[in-house]
Design a protein around this motif. Sequence first.
Motif, PDB file in Angstrom:
ATOM      1  N   GLY A   1       0.779  -1.229   0.000  1.00 54.11           N
ATOM      2  CA  GLY A   1       0.000   0.000   0.000  1.00 54.11           C
ATOM      3  C   GLY A   1       0.806   1.273   0.000  1.00 54.11           C
ATOM      4  O   GLY A   1       0.259   2.365   0.182  1.00 54.11           O
ATOM      5  N   ARG A   2       2.117   1.166  -0.223  1.00 57.20           N
ATOM      6  CA  ARG A   2       2.959   2.357  -0.240  1.00 57.20           C
ATOM      7  C   ARG A   2       3.098   2.927  -1.654  1.00 57.20           C
ATOM      8  O   ARG A   2       2.844   2.233  -2.648  1.00 57.20           O
ATOM      9  CB  ARG A   2       4.347   2.030   0.302  1.00 57.20           C
ATOM     10  N   GLU A   3       3.516   4.174  -1.736  1.00 59.95           N
ATOM     11  CA  GLU A   3       3.767   4.815  -3.020  1.00 59.95           C
ATOM     12  C   GLU A   3       5.059   4.254  -3.625  1.00 59.95           C
ATOM     13  O   GLU A   3       5.976   3.863  -2.882  1.00 59.95           O
ATOM     14  CB  GLU A   3       3.915   6.332  -2.848  1.00 59.95           C
ATOM     15  N   PRO A   4       5.156   4.205  -4.943  1.00 61.22           N
ATOM     16  CA  PRO A   4       6.410   3.734  -5.550  1.00 61.22           C
ATOM     17  C   PRO A   4       7.556   4.690  -5.244  1.00 61.22           C
ATOM     18  O   PRO A   4       7.356   5.902  -5.140  1.00 61.22           O
ATOM     19  CB  PRO A   4       6.086   3.700  -7.047  1.00 61.22           C
ATOM     20  N   ALA A   5       8.740   4.126  -5.100  1.00 63.71           N
ATOM     21  CA  ALA A   5       9.915   4.961  -4.849  1.00 63.71           C
ATOM     22  C   ALA A   5      10.330   5.728  -6.094  1.00 63.71           C
ATOM     23  O   ALA A   5      10.915   6.805  -6.008  1.00 63.71           O
ATOM     24  CB  ALA A   5      11.072   4.095  -4.354  1.00 63.71           C
ATOM     25  N   PHE A   6      10.007   5.173  -7.272  1.00 66.50           N
ATOM     26  CA  PHE A   6      10.460   5.775  -8.524  1.00 66.50           C
ATOM     27  C   PHE A   6       9.277   5.984  -9.474  1.00 66.50           C
ATOM     28  O   PHE A   6       9.318   5.615 -10.642  1.00 66.50           O
ATOM     29  CB  PHE A   6      11.535   4.885  -9.165  1.00 66.50           C
ATOM     30  N   GLY A   7       8.212   6.568  -8.921  1.00 68.69           N
ATOM     31  CA  GLY A   7       7.031   6.836  -9.722  1.00 68.69           C
ATOM     32  C   GLY A   7       7.289   7.854 -10.815  1.00 68.69           C
ATOM     33  O   GLY A   7       8.130   8.746 -10.680  1.00 68.69           O
ATOM     34  N   VAL A   8       6.558   7.714 -11.898  1.00 72.32           N
ATOM     35  CA  VAL A   8       6.673   8.629 -13.047  1.00 72.32           C
ATOM     36  C   VAL A   8       5.303   9.247 -13.290  1.00 72.32           C
ATOM     37  O   VAL A   8       4.311   8.531 -13.486  1.00 72.32           O
ATOM     38  CB  VAL A   8       7.143   7.885 -14.318  1.00 72.32           C
ATOM     39  N   GLY A   9       5.234  10.572 -13.284  1.00 80.01           N
ATOM     40  CA  GLY A   9       3.995  11.277 -13.558  1.00 80.01           C
ATOM     41  C   GLY A   9       3.937  11.754 -14.996  1.00 80.01           C
ATOM     42  O   GLY A   9       4.967  11.960 -15.638  1.00 80.01           O
ATOM     43  N   LEU A  10       2.732  11.926 -15.486  1.00 78.33           N
ATOM     44  CA  LEU A  10       2.548  12.369 -16.873  1.00 78.33           C
ATOM     45  C   LEU A  10       3.220  13.710 -17.137  1.00 78.33           C
ATOM     46  O   LEU A  10       3.805  13.927 -18.198  1.00 78.33           O
ATOM     47  CB  LEU A  10       1.053  12.442 -17.204  1.00 78.33           C
ATOM     48  N   ALA A  11       3.182  14.609 -16.153  1.00 77.28           N
ATOM     49  CA  ALA A  11       3.761  15.938 -16.338  1.00 77.28           C
ATOM     50  C   ALA A  11       5.265  15.895 -16.550  1.00 77.28           C
ATOM     51  O   ALA A  11       5.846  16.813 -17.150  1.00 77.28           O
ATOM     52  CB  ALA A  11       3.423  16.821 -15.133  1.00 77.28           C
ATOM     53  N   GLU A  12       5.907  14.833 -16.076  1.00 79.81           N
ATOM     54  CA  GLU A  12       7.365  14.734 -16.199  1.00 79.81           C
ATOM     55  C   GLU A  12       7.828  14.427 -17.620  1.00 79.81           C
ATOM     56  O   GLU A  12       8.976  14.690 -17.969  1.00 79.81           O
ATOM     57  CB  GLU A  12       7.899  13.636 -15.271  1.00 79.81           C
ATOM     58  N   LEU A  13       6.950  13.841 -18.423  1.00 76.71           N
ATOM     59  CA  LEU A  13       7.391  13.344 -19.719  1.00 76.71           C
ATOM     60  C   LEU A  13       7.922  14.427 -20.646  1.00 76.71           C
ATOM     61  O   LEU A  13       8.821  14.188 -21.450  1.00 76.71           O
ATOM     62  CB  LEU A  13       6.249  12.602 -20.422  1.00 76.71           C
ATOM     63  N   ALA A  14       7.361  15.619 -20.536  1.00 77.96           N
ATOM     64  CA  ALA A  14       7.754  16.693 -21.457  1.00 77.96           C
ATOM     65  C   ALA A  14       9.215  17.072 -21.319  1.00 77.96           C
ATOM     66  O   ALA A  14       9.832  17.538 -22.275  1.00 77.96           O
ATOM     67  CB  ALA A  14       6.877  17.925 -21.210  1.00 77.96           C
ATOM     68  N   ARG A  15       9.796  16.869 -20.136  1.00 78.49           N
ATOM     69  CA  ARG A  15      11.195  17.276 -19.949  1.00 78.49           C
ATOM     70  C   ARG A  15      12.084  16.136 -19.455  1.00 78.49           C
ATOM     71  O   ARG A  15      13.066  16.366 -18.763  1.00 78.49           O
ATOM     72  CB  ARG A  15      11.294  18.474 -19.010  1.00 78.49           C
ATOM     73  N   THR A  16      11.710  14.907 -19.807  1.00 76.90           N
ATOM     74  CA  THR A  16      12.561  13.770 -19.511  1.00 76.90           C
ATOM     75  C   THR A  16      12.953  13.072 -20.804  1.00 76.90           C
ATOM     76  O   THR A  16      12.341  13.274 -21.842  1.00 76.90           O
ATOM     77  CB  THR A  16      11.853  12.770 -18.585  1.00 76.90           C
TER      78      THR A  16
END
Length: 335
Positions: A319-334
């Motif tokens: 039930g914990r959050e991922p340590a290396f989660g990726v959000g949609l907003a990050e894609l534009a500058r990754t």
Amino acid sequence: MPDRPVAMFAMTAENVPRIFPPDTLARLRELVDVDLSPVAGDFTDPAVRARLAGTEILITGWGCPVIDAGTLDAAPKLRAVLHAAGSVKGFLTPAVWERGIVVSSAAAANALPVAEYTLAMILLAGKDVFARRERLRAERTFPREEIPAGIGNFGRRVGIVGASRVGRRLIELLRPFDLSVSLADPYVDEAGAAALGVPSVPLDTLLGGSDIVTIHAPQTPETRHLIGRRRLALMPAGSVLINTSRGSLVDHQALVEALRAERISAILDVTDPEPLPADSPLYDLPNAYVTPHLAGSQGTEVARLGRTVLEEVERLLSGREPAFGVGLAELARTA
């Protein structure tokens, strides 16, 4: 006892045992029911879509097909995509995030060997290893003159372009050395750079004041030919350009001109195109050192990617959050 989640691999078959060696796979199978028939190519096969119907966790990697709305329609139980490689940009569509599916990437684990490769190249370049090896091969004896005063890594100025995962890890690796390190990144202000322990400077300033420049910015439309003819001309004579990011960030025609003029040297693990054409002058120029995109996870290092995914599964199930989660907003500058 409730049914355990079903996990499916979506990557080329040969990558599964490399990324998930027996000990990692055994631990994964203790946590989830693993569908051991990896999917590569596409998700349109009816048999594959039938398997997707019960899948809750998709473990992706090199060779994963594009995951779009049509794929997601066949996977109503899917709640997580855990990528056992670097960027998710090439195969995940916005529909994944729009449906509330958790996305995680092992990009941070993949960044470690890239940073290590870069560290090695910085130290070797500071000793002028590549040019001096070429001279030794040609002359078959040690040079008679004294070693040039500029050789060495004490006080060498290193400029890092981009505070990406690789860039940040490289900053950490460089701390024990007597180097002068600076950073150029439009998304990192002075306070952010101070937290990393380096000064933040404009890109042109960094290029003009560094003995070694190493690129760790993402490939985006804005960064295409980020280092072109004008900026290459800013680099001091005798300086070195290292690129382990993406080949398109450097204007190769302009770089070849600068190399032929013997103003600078280059260490390239990535090129544009990749691989280079057989007649590319970069293969033959003595001040160009080209390696075949090997800085990222290779050999034993890919097992670190599987271990990262395993740890993310453990977090997900608790039930914990991922340590290396990726959000949609990050894609534009990754990358």
